[in-house]
Design a protein around this motif. Structure first.
Motif, mmCIF file in Angstrom:
data_model
loop_
_atom_site.group_PDB
_atom_site.id
_atom_site.type_symbol
_atom_site.label_atom_id
_atom_site.label_comp_id
_atom_site.label_asym_id
_atom_site.label_seq_id
_atom_site.Cartn_x
_atom_site.Cartn_y
_atom_site.Cartn_z
ATOM 1 N N GLY A 183 0.802 -1.212 0.000
ATOM 2 C CA GLY A 183 0.000 0.000 0.000
ATOM 3 C C GLY A 183 0.834 1.260 0.000
ATOM 4 N N ILE A 184 1.879 1.309 0.822
ATOM 5 C CA ILE A 184 2.745 2.486 0.909
ATOM 6 C C ILE A 184 3.450 2.741 -0.413
ATOM 7 C CG2 ILE A 184 4.846 3.401 1.991
ATOM 8 C CD1 ILE A 184 3.850 2.143 4.621
ATOM 9 N N LYS B 218 0.593 0.517 11.757
ATOM 10 C CA LYS B 218 1.950 0.861 11.315
ATOM 11 C C LYS B 218 1.923 1.543 9.948
ATOM 12 C CE LYS B 218 4.161 -2.866 13.900
ATOM 13 N NZ LYS B 218 4.883 -4.162 13.799
ATOM 14 N N THR B 219 1.002 1.118 9.099
ATOM 15 C CA THR B 219 0.881 1.741 7.777
ATOM 16 C C THR B 219 0.497 3.205 7.893
ATOM 17 O OG1 THR B 219 0.224 -0.362 6.762
ATOM 18 C CG2 THR B 219 -0.315 1.643 5.558
ATOM 19 N N LEU B 220 -0.498 3.498 8.708
ATOM 20 C CA LEU B 220 -0.941 4.881 8.874
ATOM 21 C C LEU B 220 0.145 5.731 9.528
ATOM 22 C CD1 LEU B 220 -3.075 7.036 8.574
ATOM 23 C CD2 LEU B 220 -4.206 6.186 10.626
ATOM 24 N N GLN B 221 0.825 5.165 10.517
ATOM 25 C CA GLN B 221 1.915 5.899 11.174
ATOM 26 C C GLN B 221 3.035 6.211 10.181
ATOM 27 O OE1 GLN B 221 2.684 3.181 14.414
ATOM 28 N NE2 GLN B 221 1.414 4.335 15.845
ATOM 29 N N LEU C 69 2.692 6.510 6.888
ATOM 30 C CA LEU C 69 2.184 7.532 5.967
ATOM 31 C C LEU C 69 2.351 8.926 6.557
ATOM 32 C CD1 LEU C 69 -1.124 5.800 4.755
ATOM 33 C CD2 LEU C 69 0.947 6.161 3.393
ATOM 34 N N ARG C 70 2.023 9.055 7.845
ATOM 35 C CA ARG C 70 2.129 10.364 8.500
ATOM 36 C C ARG C 70 3.599 10.756 8.692
ATOM 37 N NH1 ARG C 70 -2.091 11.152 6.284
ATOM 38 N NH2 ARG C 70 -4.075 10.695 7.291
ATOM 39 N N LYS C 71 4.439 9.757 8.991
ATOM 40 C CA LYS C 71 5.863 10.021 9.177
ATOM 41 C C LYS C 71 6.482 10.559 7.895
ATOM 42 C CE LYS C 71 10.153 7.735 10.629
ATOM 43 N NZ LYS C 71 10.767 6.432 11.031
ATOM 44 N N LYS D 275 -8.536 4.491 18.910
ATOM 45 C CA LYS D 275 -7.913 5.734 19.370
ATOM 46 C C LYS D 275 -6.640 6.034 18.585
ATOM 47 C CE LYS D 275 -6.149 7.991 23.550
ATOM 48 N NZ LYS D 275 -5.879 7.829 24.999
ATOM 49 N N LEU D 276 -5.811 4.992 18.378
ATOM 50 C CA LEU D 276 -4.552 5.176 17.652
ATOM 51 C C LEU D 276 -4.796 5.630 16.214
ATOM 52 C CD1 LEU D 276 -2.332 2.176 18.838
ATOM 53 C CD2 LEU D 276 -1.717 4.607 18.940
ATOM 54 N N MET D 277 -5.769 5.016 15.567
ATOM 55 C CA MET D 277 -6.060 5.373 14.185
ATOM 56 C C MET D 277 -6.590 6.801 14.071
ATOM 57 S SD MET D 277 -5.006 2.742 12.641
ATOM 58 C CE MET D 277 -5.606 2.519 10.964
ATOM 59 N N LEU D 278 -7.447 7.186 14.991
ATOM 60 C CA LEU D 278 -7.989 8.551 14.975
ATOM 61 C C LEU D 278 -6.908 9.570 15.316
ATOM 62 C CD1 LEU D 278 -11.471 7.957 16.665
ATOM 63 C CD2 LEU D 278 -10.986 8.275 14.226
ATOM 64 N N GLN D 279 -6.032 9.227 16.273
ATOM 65 C CA GLN D 279 -4.945 10.135 16.646
ATOM 66 C C GLN D 279 -3.980 10.371 15.490
ATOM 67 O OE1 GLN D 279 -3.358 8.183 20.139
ATOM 68 N NE2 GLN D 279 -4.373 9.612 21.533
ATOM 69 N N ASN D 280 -3.862 9.366 14.631
ATOM 70 C CA ASN D 280 -2.957 9.491 13.486
ATOM 71 C C ASN D 280 -3.649 10.040 12.247
ATOM 72 O OD1 ASN D 280 -0.034 8.344 13.912
ATOM 73 N ND2 ASN D 280 -1.384 7.053 15.138
ATOM 74 N N GLY D 281 -4.861 10.549 12.416
ATOM 75 C CA GLY D 281 -5.491 11.317 11.359
ATOM 76 C C GLY D 281 -6.548 10.628 10.524
#
Length: 227
Positions: A42-43, A67-70, A72-74, A94-100
């Motif tokens: 995906g990345i 980890k994928t979403l983190q 992407l944001r990184k 919570k983690l998914m929402l916190q990461n956008g």
């Protein structure tokens, strides 16, 4: 003309891939341009195709959704994310929402739920597409829709988010200004009810009044979206 929104679907289950793809492409304007079976793939696809929106699962091999979403944001990748997953524990949500993540849909789900998420996302994109400023009322209208925590508390008494969204959706699809009667007939509500929603949207500068003078008789009030 409806804007084409490019979607990347990241989901490891082939059967779910097909169902989600069919659901997404059934919503006007959304096109699934690629599908990935895990986070790593995906990345790589995100970098190549630069999608507007990513539909992301959580439970996947090689690299899960968190980890994928983190990642992407990184990497500061400019793509919005909606999560579609069976993961219902509060920590993951919570983690998914916190990461956008802009929305979180639990499997199994109905078409109406993902349609609602995609239409809300389209409204979000359209509202922020052009430069300029927003009033608090416009911002509240954008943020606090049917599934938001406020659940419509920001609306005047007697108005509800569902009908409000129907009115907005109808007007967004129109090329010419429309009257309260035309709005009422299109979504199946009384003209006086349509007038209340139109008055509210005009006061919050979401739409503007276009008074049209004909031949004999009173002028007709018509409404159009504010650009």
């Amino acid at each position: 003309m409806v804007e084409k929104i490019k979607v990347l679907l990241i989901e490891d289950d082939p059967m779910v891939q097909e169902v989600n793809k069919e659901f997404i492409t059934s919503v006007e304007g959304f096109v699934v341009e690629a599908v990935a079976g895990n986070g790593e793939e995906g990345i790589q696809l995100v970098k190549k195709m630069q999608p507007d929106l990513i539909i992301l699962d959580v439970f996947m091999p090689k690299k899960d959704g968190i980890k994928t979403l983190q990642e992407l944001r990184k990497q500061k990748i400019n793509a919005d994310v909606i999560v579609v997953s069976a993961a219902k524990d509060k920590e993951t949500i919570k983690l998914m929402l916190q990461n956008g993540a802009m929305d979180y849909i639990l499997k199994p789900f109905k078409f109406s739920r993902i349609k609602q998420a995609l239409e809300k996302y389209r409204q979000y994109r359209e509202s922020l597409k052009e430069s300029g400023t927003m009033s608090q009322e416009q911002l509240d209208l954008l943020l606090y829709t049917e599934n938001a925590q406020k659940g419509g508390e920001n609306l005047p008494k007697g108005l509800n988010d569902f009908t409000l969204k129907e009115v907005i959706t109808f007007l967004r699809e129109q090329v010419k200004p429309r009257s309260a009667e035309e709005v009422a007939n299109s979504i199946g509500i009384a003209r006086v009810t349509a007038r209340r929603y139109l008055d509210y949207l005009e006061k919050t500068s979401v739409i503007k009044l276009d008074v049209q003078y004909g031949g004999v008789g009173r002028p007709v009030n018509r409404y159009v979206m504010n650009k």
